[in-house]
Design an enzyme around this catalytic site. Structure first.
Site, PDB file in Angstrom:
ATOM      1  N   CYS A   1     -20.575 -25.207  29.175  1.00 45.44           N
ATOM      2  CA  CYS A   1     -19.711 -26.357  29.467  1.00 45.44           C
ATOM      3  C   CYS A   1     -18.686 -26.555  28.345  1.00 45.44           C
ATOM      4  CB  CYS A   1     -20.548 -27.623  29.685  1.00 45.44           C
ATOM      5  SG  CYS A   1     -21.162 -28.361  28.168  1.00 45.44           S
TER       6      CYS A   1
ATOM      7  N   ASN B   1     -32.019 -26.071  27.162  1.00 46.77           N
ATOM      8  CA  ASN B   1     -31.618 -27.414  27.575  1.00 46.77           C
ATOM      9  C   ASN B   1     -32.843 -28.321  27.650  1.00 46.77           C
ATOM     10  OD1 ASN B   1     -32.322 -25.804  29.822  1.00 46.77           O
ATOM     11  ND2 ASN B   1     -31.215 -27.111  31.250  1.00 46.77           N
TER      12      ASN B   1
ATOM     13  N   CYS C   1     -19.972 -27.846  24.914  1.00 46.04           N
ATOM     14  CA  CYS C   1     -20.632 -26.822  24.085  1.00 46.04           C
ATOM     15  C   CYS C   1     -19.607 -25.873  23.467  1.00 46.04           C
ATOM     16  CB  CYS C   1     -21.644 -26.043  24.918  1.00 46.04           C
ATOM     17  SG  CYS C   1     -23.105 -27.022  25.290  1.00 46.04           S
TER      18      CYS C   1
ATOM     19  N   CYS D   1     -27.674 -29.761  26.055  1.00 49.21           N
ATOM     20  CA  CYS D   1     -27.445 -28.392  26.548  1.00 49.21           C
ATOM     21  C   CYS D   1     -28.062 -27.361  25.601  1.00 49.21           C
ATOM     22  CB  CYS D   1     -25.954 -28.092  26.629  1.00 49.21           C
ATOM     23  SG  CYS D   1     -25.082 -28.914  27.946  1.00 49.21           S
TER      24      CYS D   1
ATOM     25  N   GLU E   1     -26.807 -24.493  24.500  1.00 52.69           N
ATOM     26  CA  GLU E   1     -25.908 -23.949  23.467  1.00 52.69           C
ATOM     27  C   GLU E   1     -25.785 -24.904  22.280  1.00 52.69           C
ATOM     28  OE1 GLU E   1     -25.436 -24.372  26.671  1.00 52.69           O
ATOM     29  OE2 GLU E   1     -23.951 -23.005  27.494  1.00 52.69           O
TER      30      GLU E   1
ATOM     31  N   GLU F   1     -33.727 -32.046  29.140  1.00 52.43           N
ATOM     32  CA  GLU F   1     -33.221 -33.157  29.960  1.00 52.43           C
ATOM     33  C   GLU F   1     -33.990 -34.447  29.665  1.00 52.43           C
ATOM     34  OE1 GLU F   1     -33.236 -31.643  33.993  1.00 52.43           O
ATOM     35  OE2 GLU F   1     -31.490 -30.393  33.557  1.00 52.43           O
TER      36      GLU F   1
HETATM   37  N1  THU Z   1     -26.527 -26.927  30.768  1.00 49.01           N
HETATM   38  C1  THU Z   1     -26.667 -26.247  29.598  1.00 49.01           C
HETATM   39  O1  THU Z   1     -27.762 -26.185  29.020  1.00 49.01           O
HETATM   40  N2  THU Z   1     -25.565 -25.665  29.079  1.00 49.01           N
HETATM   41  C2  THU Z   1     -24.310 -25.746  29.611  1.00 49.01           C
HETATM   42  O2  THU Z   1     -23.362 -25.266  29.014  1.00 49.01           O
HETATM   43  C3  THU Z   1     -24.111 -26.407  30.900  1.00 49.01           C
HETATM   44  C4  THU Z   1     -25.293 -27.055  31.506  1.00 49.01           C
HETATM   45  C5  THU Z   1     -27.715 -27.603  31.326  1.00 49.01           C
HETATM   46  C6  THU Z   1     -27.650 -29.103  31.265  1.00 49.01           C
HETATM   47  C7  THU Z   1     -28.593 -29.494  32.378  1.00 49.01           C
HETATM   48  O3  THU Z   1     -29.906 -29.570  31.872  1.00 49.01           O
HETATM   49  C8  THU Z   1     -28.521 -28.342  33.358  1.00 49.01           C
HETATM   50  O4  THU Z   1     -27.868 -27.279  32.693  1.00 49.01           O
HETATM   51  C9  THU Z   1     -27.757 -28.666  34.639  1.00 49.01           C
HETATM   52  O5  THU Z   1     -26.545 -29.243  34.358  1.00 49.01           O
END
Ligand code: THU
Length: 140
Positions: A91, A47, A94, A58, A60, A49
């Site tokens: 999520c 991920n 994804c 994200c 995935e 940000e």
């Molecule tokens: N996140 C992912 O990388 N994958 C997911 O399927 C859900 C959430 C990350 C996004 C963000 O940087 C952190 O988790 C918290 O939401």
């Protein structure tokens, strides 16, 4: 496709390594993902940000776009490593992106950062039973 426990562990190790490359200063929630291609290559994502929160990417979806950009569209399994204690769940966005390339029986291994060798084993269809598909006159 049946994935051996050895291969699942390799995939989880790659996902965990990717999680340590995560850029997540806002949530402090690193996630790593590793996709196994049909030619047995492993491609990873983490991920990433942004201070404009909604631009966060994200792990995935990053793994999928990295793999597609590298020329791979056929995948045999996915591992996701994130969270402590309980594994992070992918999520919905994804899962929908994965459903573009992978069938419902596609194996998914989910593990926490502190327990990467004890994955929850599931499938894409189990996590997203009703993926959106385009249908209608021009798509059926
Ligand atoms: N996140 C992912 O990388 N994958 C997911 O399927 C859900 C959430 C990350 C996004 C963000 O940087 C952190 O988790 C918290 O939401």
């Amino acid at each position: 496709m049946k994935i051996s426990i050895n291969l699942a562990h390799r995939l989880l190790t790659a996902a965990r390594k990717a999680a340590f490359r995560s850029y997540s200063p806002y949530s402090e929630f690193p996630v790593g993902a590793a996709l196994l291609t049909s030619s047995r290559r492993i491609l990873t994502g983490c991920n990433v940000e942004n201070s404009s929160y909604g631009l966060t990417l994200c792990a995935e979806r990053n793994a999928v776009t990295i793999a597609v950009a590298a020329g791979y569209r056929q995948f045999n399994a996915l591992a996701v490593v994130g969270g402590r204690g309980q594994p992070a769940q992918p999520c919905g966005a994804c899962l929908q992106v994965l459903a573009e390339f992978c069938p419902p029986e596609f194996p998914v291994f989910l593990a926490s950062l502190d327990c990467p060798r004890k994955p929850e084993i599931t499938t894409l269809g189990n996590l997203l039973p009703h993926a959106f598909r385009l249908s209608g006159p021009s798509h059926s």
